[in-house]
Design a protein around this motif. Structure first.
Motif, PDB file in Angstrom:
ATOM      1  N   LEU A 139       0.824  -1.205   0.000  1.00 64.27           N
ATOM      2  CA  LEU A 139       0.000   0.000   0.000  1.00 64.27           C
ATOM      3  C   LEU A 139       0.860   1.257   0.000  1.00 64.27           C
ATOM      4  O   LEU A 139       0.411   2.327  -0.397  1.00 64.27           O
ATOM      5  CB  LEU A 139      -0.924   0.002   1.222  1.00 64.27           C
ATOM      6  CG  LEU A 139      -1.929  -1.161   1.283  1.00 64.27           C
ATOM      7  CD1 LEU A 139      -2.681  -1.123   2.601  1.00 64.27           C
ATOM      8  CD2 LEU A 139      -2.883  -1.090   0.112  1.00 64.27           C
ATOM      9  N   LEU A 140       2.104   1.115   0.460  1.00 63.09           N
ATOM     10  CA  LEU A 140       3.014   2.252   0.520  1.00 63.09           C
ATOM     11  C   LEU A 140       4.023   2.245  -0.628  1.00 63.09           C
ATOM     12  O   LEU A 140       4.588   3.279  -0.973  1.00 63.09           O
ATOM     13  CB  LEU A 140       3.757   2.253   1.862  1.00 63.09           C
ATOM     14  CG  LEU A 140       2.870   2.285   3.118  1.00 63.09           C
ATOM     15  CD1 LEU A 140       3.733   2.181   4.364  1.00 63.09           C
ATOM     16  CD2 LEU A 140       2.051   3.573   3.149  1.00 63.09           C
ATOM     17  N   SER A 141       4.273   1.074  -1.185  1.00 68.09           N
ATOM     18  CA  SER A 141       5.218   0.934  -2.283  1.00 68.09           C
ATOM     19  C   SER A 141       4.521   0.271  -3.463  1.00 68.09           C
ATOM     20  O   SER A 141       4.408  -0.959  -3.514  1.00 68.09           O
ATOM     21  CB  SER A 141       6.417   0.090  -1.842  1.00 68.09           C
ATOM     22  OG  SER A 141       7.319  -0.086  -2.915  1.00 68.09           O
ATOM     23  N   PRO A 142       4.000   1.061  -4.404  1.00 67.98           N
ATOM     24  CA  PRO A 142       3.229   0.528  -5.536  1.00 67.98           C
ATOM     25  C   PRO A 142       3.960  -0.558  -6.327  1.00 67.98           C
ATOM     26  O   PRO A 142       3.311  -1.432  -6.910  1.00 67.98           O
ATOM     27  CB  PRO A 142       2.983   1.766  -6.404  1.00 67.98           C
ATOM     28  CG  PRO A 142       3.040   2.911  -5.445  1.00 67.98           C
ATOM     29  CD  PRO A 142       4.084   2.528  -4.445  1.00 67.98           C
ATOM     30  N   LYS A 143       5.301  -0.538  -6.348  1.00 66.17           N
ATOM     31  CA  LYS A 143       6.038  -1.544  -7.118  1.00 66.17           C
ATOM     32  C   LYS A 143       5.752  -2.958  -6.620  1.00 66.17           C
ATOM     33  O   LYS A 143       5.813  -3.915  -7.383  1.00 66.17           O
ATOM     34  CB  LYS A 143       7.545  -1.261  -7.053  1.00 66.17           C
ATOM     35  CG  LYS A 143       8.005  -0.070  -7.890  1.00 66.17           C
ATOM     36  CD  LYS A 143       9.524   0.051  -7.865  1.00 66.17           C
ATOM     37  CE  LYS A 143      10.002   1.193  -8.753  1.00 66.17           C
ATOM     38  NZ  LYS A 143      11.497   1.295  -8.770  1.00 66.17           N
ATOM     39  N   ARG A 144       5.442  -3.075  -5.327  1.00 61.34           N
ATOM     40  CA  ARG A 144       5.185  -4.397  -4.750  1.00 61.34           C
ATOM     41  C   ARG A 144       3.856  -4.981  -5.216  1.00 61.34           C
ATOM     42  O   ARG A 144       3.574  -6.160  -4.988  1.00 61.34           O
ATOM     43  CB  ARG A 144       5.218  -4.325  -3.226  1.00 61.34           C
ATOM     44  CG  ARG A 144       6.584  -3.961  -2.663  1.00 61.34           C
ATOM     45  CD  ARG A 144       6.495  -3.772  -1.153  1.00 61.34           C
ATOM     46  NE  ARG A 144       6.158  -5.012  -0.469  1.00 61.34           N
ATOM     47  CZ  ARG A 144       7.050  -5.832   0.063  1.00 61.34           C
ATOM     48  NH1 ARG A 144       8.351  -5.564  -0.017  1.00 61.34           N
ATOM     49  NH2 ARG A 144       6.663  -6.930   0.690  1.00 61.34           N
ATOM     50  N   LEU A 145       3.038  -4.146  -5.856  1.00 64.36           N
ATOM     51  CA  LEU A 145       1.760  -4.623  -6.369  1.00 64.36           C
ATOM     52  C   LEU A 145       1.930  -5.407  -7.670  1.00 64.36           C
ATOM     53  O   LEU A 145       1.001  -6.079  -8.112  1.00 64.36           O
ATOM     54  CB  LEU A 145       0.813  -3.442  -6.603  1.00 64.36           C
ATOM     55  CG  LEU A 145       0.436  -2.615  -5.370  1.00 64.36           C
ATOM     56  CD1 LEU A 145      -0.313  -1.363  -5.785  1.00 64.36           C
ATOM     57  CD2 LEU A 145      -0.418  -3.453  -4.414  1.00 64.36           C
ATOM     58  N   TYR A 146       3.096  -5.301  -8.283  1.00 66.34           N
ATOM     59  CA  TYR A 146       3.371  -5.985  -9.550  1.00 66.34           C
ATOM     60  C   TYR A 146       4.151  -7.259  -9.271  1.00 66.34           C
ATOM     61  O   TYR A 146       5.201  -7.236  -8.638  1.00 66.34           O
ATOM     62  CB  TYR A 146       4.169  -5.070 -10.489  1.00 66.34           C
ATOM     63  CG  TYR A 146       3.370  -3.887 -10.984  1.00 66.34           C
ATOM     64  CD1 TYR A 146       2.785  -3.900 -12.247  1.00 66.34           C
ATOM     65  CD2 TYR A 146       3.183  -2.762 -10.190  1.00 66.34           C
ATOM     66  CE1 TYR A 146       2.051  -2.816 -12.707  1.00 66.34           C
ATOM     67  CE2 TYR A 146       2.441  -1.679 -10.633  1.00 66.34           C
ATOM     68  CZ  TYR A 146       1.871  -1.714 -11.896  1.00 66.34           C
ATOM     69  OH  TYR A 146       1.145  -0.640 -12.347  1.00 66.34           O
ATOM     70  N   TYR A 147       3.648  -8.388  -9.774  1.00 68.81           N
ATOM     71  CA  TYR A 147       4.247  -9.682  -9.484  1.00 68.81           C
ATOM     72  C   TYR A 147       5.092 -10.245 -10.625  1.00 68.81           C
ATOM     73  O   TYR A 147       5.691 -11.312 -10.467  1.00 68.81           O
ATOM     74  CB  TYR A 147       3.144 -10.699  -9.156  1.00 68.81           C
ATOM     75  CG  TYR A 147       2.461 -10.453  -7.828  1.00 68.81           C
ATOM     76  CD1 TYR A 147       2.956  -9.526  -6.916  1.00 68.81           C
ATOM     77  CD2 TYR A 147       1.317 -11.162  -7.478  1.00 68.81           C
ATOM     78  CE1 TYR A 147       2.334  -9.308  -5.704  1.00 68.81           C
ATOM     79  CE2 TYR A 147       0.680 -10.954  -6.265  1.00 68.81           C
ATOM     80  CZ  TYR A 147       1.198 -10.020  -5.383  1.00 68.81           C
ATOM     81  OH  TYR A 147       0.570  -9.811  -4.186  1.00 68.81           O
ATOM     82  N   THR A 148       5.138  -9.569 -11.755  1.00 69.57           N
ATOM     83  CA  THR A 148       5.914 -10.082 -12.883  1.00 69.57           C
ATOM     84  C   THR A 148       7.399 -10.131 -12.524  1.00 69.57           C
ATOM     85  O   THR A 148       7.992  -9.096 -12.185  1.00 69.57           O
ATOM     86  CB  THR A 148       5.734  -9.193 -14.129  1.00 69.57           C
ATOM     87  OG1 THR A 148       4.350  -9.163 -14.473  1.00 69.57           O
ATOM     88  CG2 THR A 148       6.535  -9.744 -15.305  1.00 69.57           C
ATOM     89  N   PRO A 149       8.034 -11.299 -12.582  1.00 69.22           N
ATOM     90  CA  PRO A 149       9.461 -11.405 -12.214  1.00 69.22           C
ATOM     91  C   PRO A 149      10.341 -10.516 -13.096  1.00 69.22           C
ATOM     92  O   PRO A 149      10.221 -10.513 -14.317  1.00 69.22           O
ATOM     93  CB  PRO A 149       9.767 -12.887 -12.456  1.00 69.22           C
ATOM     94  CG  PRO A 149       8.437 -13.571 -12.390  1.00 69.22           C
ATOM     95  CD  PRO A 149       7.454 -12.602 -12.949  1.00 69.22           C
TER      96      PRO A 149
END
Length: 203
Positions: A139-149
């Motif tokens: 919720l604080l780091s949008p990059k963590r919402l993407y799971y593509t390796p």
């Protein structure tokens, strides 16, 4: 006809319902919005209380008490909280409340209800974080919402293709994960606002 509105101020809500009656729309109930039916325009006097009941008998006694005083119960159930009354006798009192304390008390009860709801959602939210169902850091780091390796190490067309493909899924995750904290914050805000109405009436 159905209209959707939200009020934290009972006086404003009652004024709006009275205005709708003057425009030819009679208030008949509230469930997933306000329900109205076409009627002859009239000047009405609607008052609102907030009260829940443990059993049907107490609820019936409550409604009967007001109806004996010239106020007809027009909407609300024993567990809905919000109760709507319409003045039906000319000799009825101008208000359904006998004093300032009882008039302010409905805001206190409403504030406590919102606070209780927020406290119910809080342990659920904490459990979802603890079990990993919700990634709070996401919720604080949008990059963590993407799971593509390796997404953030890609470049050019490969990056944009993978990024655009996964963005809808990332947005869905964000909306799902943010749902509980948003609900908790909203209920806390509603509790605060209604508590302020209570304090204002008690002054």
């Amino acid at each position: 006809m159905r209209k959707f509105k939200f009020f934290l101020n009972f006086e404003k809500e009652a004024n709006w319902l009275n205005q709708m009656a003057e425009e030819g729309f009679e208030f008949v109930g509230k469930s997933m919005g306000y329900h109205f039916r076409p009627a002859k325009p009239e000047k009405t006097d609607i008052k609102i209380d907030y009260r829940t009941f443990k059993n049907k008998e107490d609820f019936i006694d409550y409604c009967t008490l007001f109806e004996d005083c010239g106020w007809k119960h027009i909407a609300g159930t024993k567990s809905s909280g919000t109760q709507y009354f319409k003045k039906v006798r000319a000799d009825a009192d101008e208000d359904i409340f006998s004093d300032a304390d009882s008039k302010a008390g409905r805001y206190k009860r409403l504030s406590q209800m919102y606070m209780a709801l927020s406290m119910c959602y809080l342990p659920i939210f904490a459990a979802l974080i603890t079990t990993g169902a919700i990634d709070a850091a996401g919720l604080l780091s949008p990059k963590r919402l993407y799971y593509t390796p390796g997404l953030w190490n890609m470049a050019g067309a490969d990056f944009w293709g993978a990024f655009l493909f996964e963005t809808p899924f990332a947005l869905f995750r964000a909306a799902t994960w943010a749902l509980f904290p948003v609900i908790i914050i909203l209920f806390l805000f509603f509790s605060y606002k209604t508590e302020q109405h209570y304090k204002k009436l008690m002054k």
